[in-house]
Write a protein that holds these residues in place. Sequence first.
Motif, PDB file in Angstrom:
ATOM      1  N   ARG A  41      53.032 -21.289  19.729  1.00 18.68           N
ATOM      2  CA  ARG A  41      52.263 -21.503  20.965  1.00 18.68           C
ATOM      3  C   ARG A  41      51.769 -20.176  21.533  1.00 18.68           C
ATOM      4  O   ARG A  41      50.606 -20.058  21.922  1.00 18.68           O
ATOM      5  N   THR A  42      52.634 -19.177  21.562  1.00 18.94           N
ATOM      6  CA  THR A  42      52.235 -17.874  22.084  1.00 18.94           C
ATOM      7  C   THR A  42      51.196 -17.225  21.161  1.00 18.94           C
ATOM      8  O   THR A  42      50.235 -16.619  21.639  1.00 18.94           O
ATOM      9  N   ALA A  43      51.372 -17.365  19.848  1.00 18.99           N
ATOM     10  CA  ALA A  43      50.377 -16.833  18.909  1.00 18.99           C
ATOM     11  C   ALA A  43      49.032 -17.511  19.135  1.00 18.99           C
ATOM     12  O   ALA A  43      47.986 -16.851  19.108  1.00 18.99           O
ATOM     13  N   ASP A  44      49.036 -18.823  19.368  1.00 15.00           N
ATOM     14  CA  ASP A  44      47.788 -19.537  19.666  1.00 15.00           C
ATOM     15  C   ASP A  44      47.097 -18.948  20.894  1.00 15.00           C
ATOM     16  O   ASP A  44      45.875 -18.824  20.931  1.00 15.00           O
ATOM     17  N   GLU A  45      47.889 -18.596  21.907  1.00 14.07           N
ATOM     18  CA  GLU A  45      47.311 -18.002  23.116  1.00 14.07           C
ATOM     19  C   GLU A  45      46.659 -16.656  22.801  1.00 14.07           C
ATOM     20  O   GLU A  45      45.552 -16.381  23.272  1.00 14.07           O
ATOM     21  N   VAL A  46      47.332 -15.836  22.010  1.00 16.24           N
ATOM     22  CA  VAL A  46      46.767 -14.526  21.648  1.00 16.24           C
ATOM     23  C   VAL A  46      45.510 -14.720  20.795  1.00 16.24           C
ATOM     24  O   VAL A  46      44.492 -14.053  21.008  1.00 16.24           O
ATOM     25  N   ASN A  51      39.566 -14.546  20.295  1.00 20.52           N
ATOM     26  CA  ASN A  51      38.295 -15.263  20.140  1.00 20.52           C
ATOM     27  C   ASN A  51      37.454 -15.209  21.413  1.00 20.52           C
ATOM     28  O   ASN A  51      36.230 -15.077  21.349  1.00 20.52           O
ATOM     29  N   GLY A  52      38.102 -15.280  22.554  1.00 25.51           N
ATOM     30  CA  GLY A  52      37.378 -15.165  23.820  1.00 25.51           C
ATOM     31  C   GLY A  52      36.772 -13.788  23.989  1.00 25.51           C
ATOM     32  O   GLY A  52      35.626 -13.639  24.425  1.00 25.51           O
ATOM     33  N   ALA A  65      22.463 -17.514  10.189  1.00 22.13           N
ATOM     34  CA  ALA A  65      23.780 -16.877  10.121  1.00 22.13           C
ATOM     35  C   ALA A  65      24.742 -17.801   9.383  1.00 22.13           C
ATOM     36  O   ALA A  65      24.757 -19.010   9.597  1.00 22.13           O
ATOM     37  N   THR A  66      25.544 -17.241   8.510  1.00 20.25           N
ATOM     38  CA  THR A  66      26.529 -17.988   7.747  1.00 20.25           C
ATOM     39  C   THR A  66      27.750 -18.250   8.613  1.00 20.25           C
ATOM     40  O   THR A  66      28.217 -17.352   9.316  1.00 20.25           O
ATOM     41  N   MET A  67      28.279 -19.472   8.557  1.00 24.85           N
ATOM     42  CA  MET A  67      29.481 -19.801   9.314  1.00 24.85           C
ATOM     43  C   MET A  67      30.684 -19.178   8.608  1.00 24.85           C
ATOM     44  O   MET A  67      30.898 -19.400   7.413  1.00 24.85           O
ATOM     45  N   ALA A  68      31.444 -18.391   9.329  1.00 25.73           N
ATOM     46  CA  ALA A  68      32.645 -17.778   8.774  1.00 25.73           C
ATOM     47  C   ALA A  68      33.701 -18.866   8.545  1.00 25.73           C
ATOM     48  O   ALA A  68      33.692 -19.891   9.227  1.00 25.73           O
ATOM     49  N   PRO A  69      34.606 -18.660   7.602  1.00 27.96           N
ATOM     50  CA  PRO A  69      35.608 -19.690   7.309  1.00 27.96           C
ATOM     51  C   PRO A  69      36.697 -19.822   8.356  1.00 27.96           C
ATOM     52  O   PRO A  69      37.402 -20.824   8.400  1.00 27.96           O
ATOM     53  N   MET A  70      36.877 -18.803   9.187  1.00 30.15           N
ATOM     54  CA  MET A  70      37.874 -18.872  10.247  1.00 30.15           C
ATOM     55  C   MET A  70      37.457 -17.932  11.357  1.00 30.15           C
ATOM     56  O   MET A  70      36.597 -17.083  11.170  1.00 30.15           O
ATOM     57  N   SER A  71      38.080 -18.103  12.512  1.00 30.74           N
ATOM     58  CA  SER A  71      37.757 -17.246  13.643  1.00 30.74           C
ATOM     59  C   SER A  71      38.376 -15.859  13.449  1.00 30.74           C
ATOM     60  O   SER A  71      39.283 -15.669  12.626  1.00 30.74           O
ATOM     61  N   MET A  72      37.904 -14.907  14.207  1.00 37.53           N
ATOM     62  CA  MET A  72      38.430 -13.547  14.122  1.00 37.53           C
ATOM     63  C   MET A  72      39.908 -13.532  14.530  1.00 37.53           C
ATOM     64  O   MET A  72      40.722 -12.839  13.919  1.00 37.53           O
ATOM     65  N   TYR A 125      37.892 -22.471  17.460  1.00 34.04           N
ATOM     66  CA  TYR A 125      39.328 -22.403  17.171  1.00 34.04           C
ATOM     67  C   TYR A 125      40.004 -23.564  17.871  1.00 34.04           C
ATOM     68  O   TYR A 125      39.734 -23.844  19.034  1.00 34.04           O
ATOM     69  N   LEU A 126      40.876 -24.250  17.164  1.00 33.59           N
ATOM     70  CA  LEU A 126      41.598 -25.378  17.724  1.00 33.59           C
ATOM     71  C   LEU A 126      43.077 -25.020  17.842  1.00 33.59           C
ATOM     72  O   LEU A 126      43.831 -25.143  16.875  1.00 33.59           O
ATOM     73  N   PRO A 127      43.509 -24.543  19.011  1.00 31.15           N
ATOM     74  CA  PRO A 127      44.908 -24.163  19.180  1.00 31.15           C
ATOM     75  C   PRO A 127      45.844 -25.330  18.861  1.00 31.15           C
ATOM     76  O   PRO A 127      45.514 -26.486  19.122  1.00 31.15           O
ATOM     77  N   GLY A 128      46.985 -25.005  18.306  1.00 32.59           N
ATOM     78  CA  GLY A 128      47.982 -26.021  18.022  1.00 32.59           C
ATOM     79  C   GLY A 128      47.845 -26.669  16.669  1.00 32.59           C
ATOM     80  O   GLY A 128      48.685 -27.466  16.263  1.00 32.59           O
ATOM     81  N   ILE A 129      46.775 -26.357  15.937  1.00 40.96           N
ATOM     82  CA  ILE A 129      46.590 -26.904  14.605  1.00 40.96           C
ATOM     83  C   ILE A 129      46.705 -25.768  13.604  1.00 40.96           C
ATOM     84  O   ILE A 129      45.963 -24.796  13.669  1.00 40.96           O
ATOM     85  N   ASP A 130      47.652 -25.882  12.693  1.00 34.97           N
ATOM     86  CA  ASP A 130      47.857 -24.849  11.678  1.00 34.97           C
ATOM     87  C   ASP A 130      47.187 -25.292  10.400  1.00 34.97           C
ATOM     88  O   ASP A 130      47.640 -26.213   9.738  1.00 34.97           O
ATOM     89  N   TRP A 131      46.089 -24.637  10.047  1.00 41.13           N
ATOM     90  CA  TRP A 131      45.321 -24.994   8.862  1.00 41.13           C
ATOM     91  C   TRP A 131      45.763 -24.239   7.626  1.00 41.13           C
ATOM     92  O   TRP A 131      45.228 -24.439   6.551  1.00 41.13           O
ATOM     93  N   SER A 132      46.743 -23.343   7.770  1.00 44.24           N
ATOM     94  CA  SER A 132      47.133 -22.513   6.617  1.00 44.24           C
ATOM     95  C   SER A 132      47.907 -23.286   5.583  1.00 44.24           C
ATOM     96  O   SER A 132      48.401 -24.323   5.756  1.00 44.24           O
TER      97      SER A 132
END
Length: 132
Positions: A41-46, A51-52, A65-72, A125-132
Motif C-alpha cells: 500500500r505504501t509503495a503504491d502511494e509512492v 506518476n503525479g 507517441a508510443t504507449m509505454a508498457p508501464m508507468s515511470m 496506474y492502477l494502485p492496488g493491482i500487482d501486474w508483475s
Amino acid sequence: MAAIRQPQEGQQDSPLAWFGYRLGVLYEGRDEGPLPVEVHRTADEVISEVNGWIARTVDRGVGGATMAPMSMGELLSRLVRALKLSDSLPMDRIHPAFQRLAQLAEAYDDLASGLRGGRFDLPDYLPGIDWS
C-alpha cells in the motif's frame, strides 16, 4: 543507484532520487514473493506520487507517441526492488539478478528519454493491482 541505497545530500531537490530512496527503505530486507499489505500500500502511494510528479513536469506525448508498457513509478519500483533483492541473493543468482537490474536500468533510461522527446506516453496506474 547510490541514491536508492542511502540518502544523498541535496537528494530532496531531485524528486526521482528521493522517490527511489523511499522505495528502497520499503523494500529493504524483503525477500522474493508478495509484499506485506502495508508495504504494498505504501509503495503504491509512492508510485502514484512518482506518476503525479511526471504528469506535472513532463509534457505528454502527442499523436504518434508510443504507449509505454508501464508507468515511470512502476518501472522505478521494479528497479529499486530488484536492486534490494540482489543484496541478499546467493552467489549463483547474483549474475542473472544483475543482468535483470541492468535491463531495468536501461528500460528506465529509454523511458525517461522517450518521455522527454515526446516519443512515449504513459499508461494510467492502477494502485492496488500487482501486474508483475
